[in-house]
Design an enzyme around this catalytic site. Structure first.
Site, mmCIF file in Angstrom:
data_model
loop_
_atom_site.group_PDB
_atom_site.id
_atom_site.type_symbol
_atom_site.label_atom_id
_atom_site.label_comp_id
_atom_site.label_asym_id
_atom_site.label_seq_id
_atom_site.Cartn_x
_atom_site.Cartn_y
_atom_site.Cartn_z
ATOM 1 N N ALA A 14 21.930 40.866 40.014
ATOM 2 C CA ALA A 14 20.532 40.943 39.586
ATOM 3 C C ALA A 14 19.724 39.949 40.384
ATOM 4 O O ALA A 14 20.206 38.882 40.738
ATOM 5 C CB ALA A 14 20.411 40.643 38.085
ATOM 6 N N ALA A 15 18.494 40.321 40.690
ATOM 7 C CA ALA A 15 17.596 39.449 41.436
ATOM 8 C C ALA A 15 16.210 39.535 40.821
ATOM 9 O O ALA A 15 16.041 40.024 39.706
ATOM 10 C CB ALA A 15 17.581 39.824 42.920
ATOM 11 N N SER A 16 15.210 39.095 41.551
ATOM 12 C CA SER A 16 13.877 38.959 40.972
ATOM 13 C C SER A 16 13.165 40.284 40.783
ATOM 14 O O SER A 16 12.279 40.397 39.936
ATOM 15 C CB SER A 16 13.023 38.050 41.853
ATOM 16 O OG SER A 16 13.025 38.530 43.178
ATOM 17 N N ALA A 18 14.982 43.619 41.125
ATOM 18 C CA ALA A 18 15.863 44.758 40.867
ATOM 19 C C ALA A 18 17.234 44.260 40.456
ATOM 20 O O ALA A 18 17.544 43.069 40.560
ATOM 21 C CB ALA A 18 15.968 45.642 42.119
ATOM 22 N N GLN A 19 18.042 45.194 39.966
ATOM 23 C CA GLN A 19 19.431 44.893 39.698
ATOM 24 C C GLN A 19 20.301 46.028 40.221
ATOM 25 O O GLN A 19 19.839 47.155 40.391
ATOM 26 C CB GLN A 19 19.679 44.651 38.210
ATOM 27 C CG GLN A 19 19.332 45.798 37.290
ATOM 28 C CD GLN A 19 19.417 45.382 35.823
ATOM 29 O OE1 GLN A 19 19.262 44.221 35.479
ATOM 30 N NE2 GLN A 19 19.684 46.342 34.955
ATOM 31 N N VAL A 20 21.569 45.731 40.480
ATOM 32 C CA VAL A 20 22.468 46.663 41.152
ATOM 33 C C VAL A 20 23.576 47.076 40.188
ATOM 34 O O VAL A 20 24.179 46.219 39.529
ATOM 35 C CB VAL A 20 23.062 46.048 42.432
ATOM 36 C CG1 VAL A 20 23.960 47.050 43.136
ATOM 37 C CG2 VAL A 20 21.946 45.592 43.362
ATOM 38 N N LYS A 34 20.783 50.427 43.413
ATOM 39 C CA LYS A 34 19.811 49.359 43.215
ATOM 40 C C LYS A 34 18.598 49.939 42.509
ATOM 41 O O LYS A 34 17.940 50.836 43.031
ATOM 42 C CB LYS A 34 19.431 48.751 44.563
ATOM 43 C CG LYS A 34 18.479 47.567 44.474
ATOM 44 C CD LYS A 34 18.226 46.990 45.868
ATOM 45 C CE LYS A 34 17.264 45.810 45.820
ATOM 46 N NZ LYS A 34 17.011 45.277 47.181
ATOM 47 N N ASP A 166 15.738 37.510 54.736
ATOM 48 C CA ASP A 166 16.203 36.890 53.493
ATOM 49 C C ASP A 166 17.720 36.700 53.512
ATOM 50 O O ASP A 166 18.444 37.267 52.684
ATOM 51 C CB ASP A 166 15.800 37.769 52.307
ATOM 52 C CG ASP A 166 15.861 37.003 50.980
ATOM 53 O OD1 ASP A 166 15.932 35.777 51.022
ATOM 54 O OD2 ASP A 166 15.837 37.658 49.928
#
Length: 972
Positions: A14-16, A18-20, A34, A166
């Site tokens: 999970a990130a800012s 989206a999540q996978v 994603k 990134d």
């Protein structure tokens, strides 16, 4: 979901934005899906508009502030990240660029399953690039990984001109498959920067000059890029040495060079930084960020920065050579071109080796003189390291201790399994006992309630022995718990729970596990509007062990073993469970790490740090500008008043000096004022002590009730702080009824909290929820208050009364107060509170979301270091803004500043409560009377506590300031 054979509900990352999720296509191909968070684009537009408004407002007030370019760059990047179609195109282009490079692997994109907000890619396994333990298990050299990483990104920058923007550890995996025994898997291709050919060529030339440290060419490129004199800092930014340094490439600067650099940097101002960042091309922003992330990764892999610099040099020289396409040019020409490109690089390496030898000879001359000094410094560093190590070990020990057992078992030993509670997933406070639903009950001989600590009861935990037997290393396959005929009433109960998305929680050997009770599906064949409700009746337990200890436990439900709950009729249900054991190498001391890593907070700390630092830097810049103005005004005031004293003794006074005889006049309701300061001081002490416990690792994930226990105990033990502060200050204000003041101090915060608790506990009792405290627990809390809190409060009050401290006023107070002149509306109390609360709130609002998601959700918060930094920033900003507003109030000849300073300091608490409204309606799915009353009731108490604490900080800072300025002038 119908397009996949299976799709895991639990995200693997999970990130800012989206999540996978892991999924399997119908052709049995394993993929990673994603998924973008809902309503994100709308939220981003609002956040960007807010940032732009604040930036423009600040630039109008402070012309020196010129960071509007940051907003535009951030807007461009976030637009790219939100477009998953563009991310897929970037991914395919990168794959084409590295088509002939076996060290790089880019996941294949499945376009049939990709949209603007959903991206489906090939699933690639591997460990994070900075995970040294995983690299060791795969027998991969970290130095080789660092070298490959540097070369891959150097090729992107200097050869392709198409850069991944990134490269943090979560976006780069190391796979054991590849030509050299491993390959780098590049993920998350949302942010890319494409360089035009002219910039790419000039940047290659710049790096050639940086490697050779050709100062003339570096300055020429500075003129070309429009940065002028600031080009002399290019070597420092990119290679870590000054433009006239004698150090070898990748080596640290000498002591003299560092000293000269410090002197040079002291002359730089914020305006210089603004001018530099405004002047450089926009490509530099991506390059600088990428380079810093690569520096960090190379360091974490234990490698020298020289690896990165030499890779840059190699590919910078290659980037200056004509590009040849192997498909269109003969193999001979390609080979000749490669040899031609290698010659300058070999020459460069030879020059660098000579420079390294010269540097080594110089270092050897100094080694004898510094040897003894180095030994002394090393011994001090070792002592500090041992102290830190002891603290860390103590934290680890506290994480694995248990009062129930030592967590060691032999084969077939019973391992404790307790069921805890059930409740709606979206309402974390609305939980019920597990057996409030008609599950299979354990045998009467096995039934017992687990003794719980005070904090566990306050947390709503009610642990009872489970009907499942999970003995150590004993596997079971479809074991029947019970066969139960559910009555229509019991079916209705289960159906209502499934409709409200109920989850269950259990604890196995003190490890938590969760699952959902059932699922609801639309019946597309019969009637699309009709919903079918199913109860899961088969649980699969998977337990990982290491020798004689349980390391991890997971539970999943069998989607094919269902009980139909749609109709109110009798249903026969066979409740079953399966147990599988697997061995793992994870040590027992690290078994709780999984829960920190599996939280829904951003996995990549760089993202989290970046967002927090952005907020803090913005606030610090604003306060810095305000401090500069305030100091200038004060300086002018001091000069003016000193001049008036020398030239015209009978001249009429104006401004804040004019009210010197009234500024230290005691405030109205001084007993309440002193009680508020006492309560605020106690809450401040509680916050500091809780942070200390958090930073040493006491509040690790699922340490049941630890926070609540700490709050109760610390509040009781710090009540003496409140008594001493309140009584001492009250007596300084010449108060006489100190006993009444103590009673007021003891009830100022506890009173509203007690009334709120009584109402909410009554609501919980009406709902029969576990949040309702048993009568015995209430008695224990009352006894703690009577036997610990109250005596310490009285003892502190007696000590404060007997301290006989006098109020230190640098000027005399007149007998009759001056009349306060009429003031414009914006100098009133409420407008001043609004201005005072906004700036501190802006320093913490980013972090508030994560705190709320942890306290009022199911996320785990473990980054206490970031929270502590934000707390310190909050205190500094609150103190400073209150001081500034107090000065402006005194300058307007308004001497009633005591209560105003307290109210302005505490106004941030009102902003936090306003954020509660926003979070409840916009960021959460909480509903129902009980959850709503719990959320707004307890948050009102928390915000009231913040009001008292920050009000105390604001007043203390203002008092210090007022004493200082009036001590600095001569008053008759």
């Amino acid at each position: 979901m119908n397009r996949f054979l299976s799709l895991d509900e639990q995200p693997i990352a999970a990130a800012s934005i989206a999540q996978v999720h892991r999924a399997v296509l119908k052709n049995k191909q394993e993929v990673a899906v994603k998924v973008q968070y809902p309503r994100l684009e709308q939220q981003m537009r609002f956040d960007l508009a807010t940032m732009s408004f604040l930036s423009k407002s600040v630039s109008l007030l402070f012309p020196e502030y010129r960071f509007q370019w940051m907003i535009s760059e951030f807007t461009k990047n976030i637009a790219m990240e939100l477009d998953f179609n563009q991310e897929a195109k970037n991914s395919e282009r990168t794959a084409r660029n590295f088509k002939y490079n076996n060290l790089v692997k880019v996941p294949y994109v499945y376009w049939d399953f990709t949209t603007n907000q959903v991206l489906t890619m090939q699933f690639c396994s591997g460990g994070k690039v900075d995970d040294l333990d995983q690299l060791k298990k795969m027998d991969i050299s970290p130095t080789m990984v660092a070298k490959a990483l540097a070369e891959v990104f150097a090729e992107m920058i200097f050869v392709h001109g198409f850069l991944h923007g990134d490269p943090h550890p979560g976006n780069i995996l190391v796979s054991p498959e590849g030509r050299n025994g491993f390959s780098l898997v590049l993920l998350d291709h949302g942010v890319y920067k494409e360089f035009d050919e002219k910039f790419r060529q000039s940047y290659c030339q710049l790096w050639k000059a940086l490697i050779y440290l050709d100062s003339n060419k570096i300055l020429q490129f500075g003129e070309q890029y429009g940065v002028g004199k600031y080009a002399r800092y290019f070597p420092l930014i990119f290679t870590g040495r000054t433009i006239d340094s004698k150090s070898a490439l990748g080596e640290a600067m000498s002591v003299d060079e560092k000293k000269n650099l410090r002197q040079e940097l002291k002359s730089l101002k914020v305006d210089d930084f603004s001018s530099f960042m405004e002047s450089v091309p926009s490509e530099f922003l991506t390059l600088l960020r990428t380079d810093e992330l690569l520096k960090s990764l190379v360091s974490k892999l234990g490698s020298s920065q020289q690896i990165r610099l030499l890779s840059y040099a190699k590919y910078a020289l290659r980037g200056l050579s004509p590009k040849l396409n192997p498909e269109n040019v003969s193999l001979v020409k390609v080979m000749l071109s490669r040899i031609q490109m290698s010659i300058p690089y070999i020459q460069l390496r030879f020059v660098l080796v000579i420079l390294e030898l010269l540097s080594l000879i110089k270092a050897m001359k100094l080694s004898v003189r510094k040897n003894f000094r180095g030994m002394v410094i090393s011994s001090k560093m070792c002592a500090q390291f041992l102290a830190i190590l002891l603290i860390t070990i103590s934290g680890c020990v506290s994480q694995v201790r248990s009062s129930a057992s030592n967590h060691k078992y032999k084969s077939n030993d019973p391992v404790p399994l307790y069921v805890n509670k059930v409740g709606p997933f979206q309402n974390p406070s609305e939980t019920y006992r597990y057996f409030d639903l008609p599950f299979c009950m354990p045998a009467s001989t096995q039934w017992h309630d687990k003794p719980e600590a005070l904090g566990e009861v306050l947390n709503g935990d009610r642990l009872v022995s489970a009907p499942y037997e999970l003995n150590f290393l004993v596997e079971k396959d479809s074991e029947t718990v019970c066969k139960k005929k559910l009555t229509p009433q019991e079916v209705s109960k289960f159906r209502s729970a499934v409709a409200k998305d109920y989850y269950f929680q259990m604890y196995y050997d003190d490890l938590p596990l969760w699952g959902f009770l059932g699922k609801a599906e639309k019946d597309a064949k019969a009637d699309p509007s009709e919903t079918k409700y199913y109860l899961f009746k088969h649980l699969h337990f998977e337990i990982l062990y290491n020798k004689d200890r349980v390391i991890e436990v997971n539970v999943r439900t069998d989607p094919n073993a269902l009980v139909d709950l749609t109709e109110d009729k009798e249903v026969l249900a066979d409740f079953m469970y399966t147990v599988k054991w697997k061995e793992t190498d994870t040590p027992f001391e690290k078994r709780m790490d999984k829960y920190s890593q599996s939280s829904n907070m951003p996995h990549h700390l760089e993202i989290h740090w970046f967002s927090i630092i952005n907020s803090c830097v913005t606030v610090l810049l604003l306060t810095g500008f305000l401090a500069t103005i305030l100091m200038r005004v004060l300086k002018n005031d001091f000069v003016k008043y000193a001049h008036d004293e020398e030239t015209a003794e009978d001249q009429e006074e104006t401004g804040w000096k004019y009210i010197h005889g009234d500024v230290f006049r005691y405030p109205k309701y001084k007993s309440v004022f002193a009680a508020a300061l006492g309560s605020g001081s106690q809450l401040f002490a509680i916050a500091i002590l809780v942070f200390m416990l958090a930073l040493v690792g006491v509040f690790y994930p699922y340490n049941r009730g630890a926070l609540f226990t700490a709050l109760v105990v610390i509040y009781a033990l710090t009540s003496g702080v409140a008594g001493y502060t309140a009584a001492s200050f009250y007596c300084q204000l010449e108060g006489t009824n100190w006993v009444r003041n103590l009673l007021l101090t003891g009830s100022l915060f506890c009173g509203p909290l007690f009334l709120t608790f009584c109402f909410l506990n009554t609501v919980a009792i009406a709902y029969n929820a576990t949040a309702a405290l048993p009568f015995g627990t209430i008695v224990v809390i009352v006894l703690i208050w009577l036997l610990v809190t109250s005596p310490l409060l009285v003892l502190g009050g007696i000590a404060g009364k007997n301290s006989k401290a006098e109020f230190q006023a640098p000027v005399r107070t007149t007998k009759y107060p001056r009349e306060i002149p009429p003031l414009p509306w914006y100098r009133g109390t409420l407008p001043q509170m609004a201005m005072a609360g906004f700036l501190p709130f802006s320093a913490i609002y980013i972090e508030l979301y994560y705190i709320f998601a942890s306290v009022w959700g199911h996320r785990i918060y473990t980054i206490y270091s970031i929270l502590f930094i934000v707390f310190i920033i909050l205190l500094i900003v609150t103190a400073f803004i209150t001081v500034a507003l107090t000065y402006f109030q005194l300058a307007a000849e308004d001497h009633a500043w005591w209560w105003r300073a307290f109210l302005c300091g505490g106004s941030t608490g009102l902003f936090i409560y306003g954020y509660c409204l926003y979070y409840y309606y916009a960021r959460s799915d909480m509903n129902g009377f009980m959850q709503t009353s719990f959320f707004f009731g307890y948050m009102a108490c928390i915000c009231y506590g913040f009001f008292l604490m920050l009000g105390t900080v604001g007043f203390r800072a203002s008092l210090f300031f007022v004493r200082h300025i009036y001590r600095s002038i001569k008053c008759e």
